[in-house]
Motif scaffolding. Structure first.
Motif, short mmCIF file in Angstrom:
data_model
loop_
_atom_site.label_atom_id
_atom_site.label_comp_id
_atom_site.label_asym_id
_atom_site.label_seq_id
_atom_site.Cartn_x
_atom_site.Cartn_y
_atom_site.Cartn_z
N MET A 1 0.84 -1.20 0.00
CA MET A 1 0.00 0.00 0.00
C MET A 1 0.88 1.25 0.00
SD MET A 1 -2.93 1.15 2.77
CE MET A 1 -3.84 -0.37 2.56
N ARG A 2 0.59 2.18 -0.88
CA ARG A 2 1.39 3.39 -0.97
C ARG A 2 1.19 4.26 0.26
NH1 ARG A 2 -2.02 7.78 -4.28
NH2 ARG A 2 -4.10 7.05 -3.75
N TYR A 3 2.25 4.99 0.63
CA TYR A 3 2.15 5.92 1.75
C TYR A 3 1.87 7.31 1.22
CZ TYR A 3 3.16 8.70 5.86
OH TYR A 3 3.05 9.58 6.91
N LEU A 4 0.78 7.89 1.67
CA LEU A 4 0.44 9.26 1.32
C LEU A 4 0.98 10.17 2.41
CD1 LEU A 4 -3.26 8.71 0.18
CD2 LEU A 4 -1.25 9.04 -1.28
N PRO A 5 1.86 11.11 2.08
CA PRO A 5 2.45 11.98 3.11
C PRO A 5 1.38 12.65 3.96
CG PRO A 5 3.57 12.27 1.01
CD PRO A 5 2.38 11.40 0.73
N LEU B 1 -8.69 16.43 3.07
CA LEU B 1 -8.87 16.30 1.62
C LEU B 1 -7.57 16.56 0.86
CD1 LEU B 1 -12.34 18.02 1.02
CD2 LEU B 1 -11.82 15.57 1.13
N PHE B 2 -6.72 17.40 1.39
CA PHE B 2 -5.43 17.64 0.72
C PHE B 2 -4.55 16.41 0.83
CE2 PHE B 2 -0.97 19.18 1.01
CZ PHE B 2 -0.82 19.54 -0.32
N GLU B 3 -4.55 15.75 1.99
CA GLU B 3 -3.73 14.56 2.17
C GLU B 3 -4.23 13.41 1.32
OE1 GLU B 3 -2.15 14.62 6.69
OE2 GLU B 3 -4.30 14.94 6.47
N SER B 4 -5.54 13.32 1.13
CA SER B 4 -6.10 12.24 0.31
C SER B 4 -6.06 12.55 -1.17
CB SER B 4 -7.53 11.94 0.75
OG SER B 4 -8.38 13.07 0.53
N GLY B 5 -5.60 13.75 -1.54
CA GLY B 5 -5.44 14.12 -2.93
C GLY B 5 -6.67 14.71 -3.58
N GLU B 6 -7.71 15.01 -2.78
CA GLU B 6 -8.95 15.55 -3.36
C GLU B 6 -9.02 17.06 -3.33
OE1 GLU B 6 -11.95 11.96 -2.20
OE2 GLU B 6 -10.42 12.65 -0.81
N SER B 7 -8.19 17.69 -2.53
CA SER B 7 -7.99 19.13 -2.61
C SER B 7 -6.73 19.37 -3.42
CB SER B 7 -7.84 19.76 -1.22
OG SER B 7 -7.37 21.10 -1.32
N ASN B 8 -6.78 20.29 -4.38
CA ASN B 8 -5.60 20.55 -5.20
C ASN B 8 -4.54 21.37 -4.47
OD1 ASN B 8 -6.41 23.32 -5.42
ND2 ASN B 8 -7.63 22.86 -7.24
N GLY B 9 -4.88 21.90 -3.27
CA GLY B 9 -3.90 22.60 -2.46
C GLY B 9 -3.40 23.90 -3.03
N SER B 10 -4.16 24.52 -3.92
CA SER B 10 -3.70 25.76 -4.54
C SER B 10 -3.75 26.95 -3.59
CB SER B 10 -4.54 26.06 -5.79
OG SER B 10 -5.92 26.19 -5.47
N VAL B 11 -4.45 26.82 -2.47
CA VAL B 11 -4.54 27.91 -1.49
C VAL B 11 -3.94 27.42 -0.17
CG1 VAL B 11 -6.05 29.48 -0.23
CG2 VAL B 11 -6.63 28.79 -2.56
N SER B 12 -2.81 28.01 0.20
CA SER B 12 -2.14 27.65 1.45
C SER B 12 -2.66 28.52 2.58
CB SER B 12 -0.63 27.82 1.31
OG SER B 12 0.00 27.83 2.58
N LEU C 1 -6.95 3.44 4.90
CA LEU C 1 -7.35 2.19 4.24
C LEU C 1 -8.44 2.45 3.22
CD1 LEU C 1 -7.35 -0.88 3.95
CD2 LEU C 1 -8.94 -1.00 5.89
N ALA C 2 -9.42 3.29 3.58
CA ALA C 2 -10.51 3.60 2.65
C ALA C 2 -10.00 4.35 1.43
CB ALA C 2 -11.58 4.41 3.37
N VAL C 3 -9.12 5.30 1.66
CA VAL C 3 -8.58 6.10 0.55
C VAL C 3 -7.81 5.20 -0.43
CG1 VAL C 3 -6.94 7.94 -0.04
CG2 VAL C 3 -8.49 8.24 1.90
N ASN C 4 -7.11 4.20 0.10
CA ASN C 4 -6.29 3.32 -0.75
C ASN C 4 -7.07 2.17 -1.36
OD1 ASN C 4 -3.35 4.13 -0.85
ND2 ASN C 4 -3.70 4.26 1.35
#
Length: 426
Positions: free
Chosen positions: A1-5, A131-142, A176-179
């Motif tokens: 399983m990949r590790y998401l930072p 959502l940013f960690e799961s990749g669903e937020s594009n993170g364009s606003v810090s 686990l759900a995200v992966n």
């Protein structure tokens, strides 16, 4: 399983730099062990059945032997061998070094300790993924950059659609759900976690909590009252009507659910900008992840395409979860403001240096105007307070922000920033 930072990766680095050992706590399934493994040079897994008997035998006779190995050394499910706590504490004292040990384990297993680990073993709390960690937020606003230079915000765009947002709420931020590969398997994780919590984990925390239905009723009441200021009396009465549990039993189960990090209430911000009698100081009811509320009510993503009122409360819970996660990187904390006149800020994000943001969470665009009025009115009251209380002035908000489920973000003429949750990051 990949590790998401994870956002807490940097926080763990700081703890290891600052203390001899770090204990990572949080709800089951949030990724504590996986995150710890990224920093550990060696590991003892007390749940490894091939080695468990040997580990426990050594721990009962001479636990210091288990400390030998490359550092940082990780002890997973350390509660199975509670003597390891004292051995780690003494080792930190003897070696006078930082970053030696990491401990992780299930909050559903209590360990009796003869002494604390104060100034030797630091405790770091983790939660589900944002959502940013799961990749669903594009993170364009810090969020950090907004605090640093609010004037730099000139709009943004989120690719997260409402159906995708609904699914993310129902699935939750469980790694686990995200992966998992299929939507069916992703949704199954929160449901199983809910059932496991009610049927097994509460009784492991408190041996008197053996009734699955009672634990279920309490979490269902929290789900129905999520992101409201419902009183404990209301939650208790709700659960009592459903199951007939006694008042004392209610508090035992409620305490167990809090120890499991399932229940995470939001405290009130109580500045003296109105009379004390006007301020609502009760906590806002919340769960660690909105998916637990969805699982407790037995609903599916399809249901929320019709019930946008309930979805609005769950969206607020999601936003609180994410902003709590992002605030870790900013050394911040979350609260809320509400008074009996109806003036509110769904979230108040405080930083340790005194800066703060007033935040409203609104799923759709039609609520943005009213939300912005609330934020501007609070700012006006702070200014008015400072005119009459010059010796004890309140700091003006550094940010006024409406976090939405919409596609586009922009700056309003009144200075309020509209930011989609699908564009936000730490």
């Amino acid at each position: 399983m990949r590790y998401l930072p994870r956002i807490v990766d940097k926080e763990l680095d700081l703890r290891l730099e600052s203390f001899g050992a770090t204990l990572i706590v949080g709800p089951k399934g949030c990724g504590k062990t996986t995150t710890a493994r990224q920093r550990a040079a060696s590991m003892v897994e007390f749940e490894d059945e091939d080695r468990r008997t040997g580990y426990l035998a050594v721990a009962s006779i001479q636990p210091s032997l288990l400390l030998e190995g490359p550092k940082p050394r990780l002890f997973d499910e350390w509660q199975d061998a509670p003597s390891i706590w004292g051995a780690i504490r003494k080792s930190v004292d003897d070696l006078q070094q930082n970053g030696l040990y990491i401990l992780t384990g299930s909050t559903s297993q209590k360990a009796r300790l003869s002494h604390t680990g104060t100034l030797r073993i630091s405790t770091m709390q983790m939660g589900p993924m944002s959502l940013f960690e799961s990749g669903e937020s594009n993170g364009s606003v810090s969020l950090a950059e907004l605090f640093q230079d609010p004037a730099s915000f000139d709009g943004c765009h989120s690719e997260l659609t409402i159906p995708e947002l609904i699914f993310a709420i129902c699935r939750g931020g469980w790694p686990l759900a995200v992966n998992n590969r299929t939507e069916r398997s992703q949704l199954a994780v929160a449901r199983d976690l809910f059932r496991q919590t009610c049927s097994v984990d509460v009784r492991n925390v408190d041996s008197s909590c053996t009734n699955t239905d009672w634990a279920t009723a309490i979490l269902q009441s929290y789900a129905r009252n999520i992101c409201t200021t419902a009183s404990t009396k209301t939650i208790r009465a709700d659960a009592q009507v459903a199951t007939g549990m006694s008042e004392s039993s209610f508090y035992h189960y409620k305490s167990a659910l809090e120890e499991l990090y399932m229940v995470e209430n939001l405290t009130a911000w109580c500045p003296s900008i109105r009379s004390k009698t006007a301020i609502r100081s009760s906590s806002k009811r919340n769960l660690v992840d909105p998916s637990i509320a969805v699982a407790a009510t037995g609903l599916s993503p399809a249901y929320f395409r019709e019930d946008f009122k309930t979805l609005g409360f769950l969206f607020e819970s999601l936003c609180i979860r994410d902003l709590k996660s992002y605030s870790v990187a900013l050394d911040g904390s979350m609260s809320y403001y509400r008074d009996r006149y109806g003036l509110e800020a769904d979230g108040v994000l405080h930083l340790s240096d005194g800066r703060y943001a007033l935040v409203e969470f609104k799923l759709g665009s039609h609520e943005i105007d009213d939300a912005a009025k609330h934020l501007n009115e609070i700012e006006r009251l702070v200014k008015k307070h400072n005119e009459s209380e010059q010796q004890v002035p309140l700091r003006l908000p550094n940010l006024k922000m409406v976090v939405t489920g919409t596609e586009y973000g922009y700056r309003r003429d009144d200075g309020v920033l509209v930011v989609p949750i699908g564009a936000l990051r730490d």
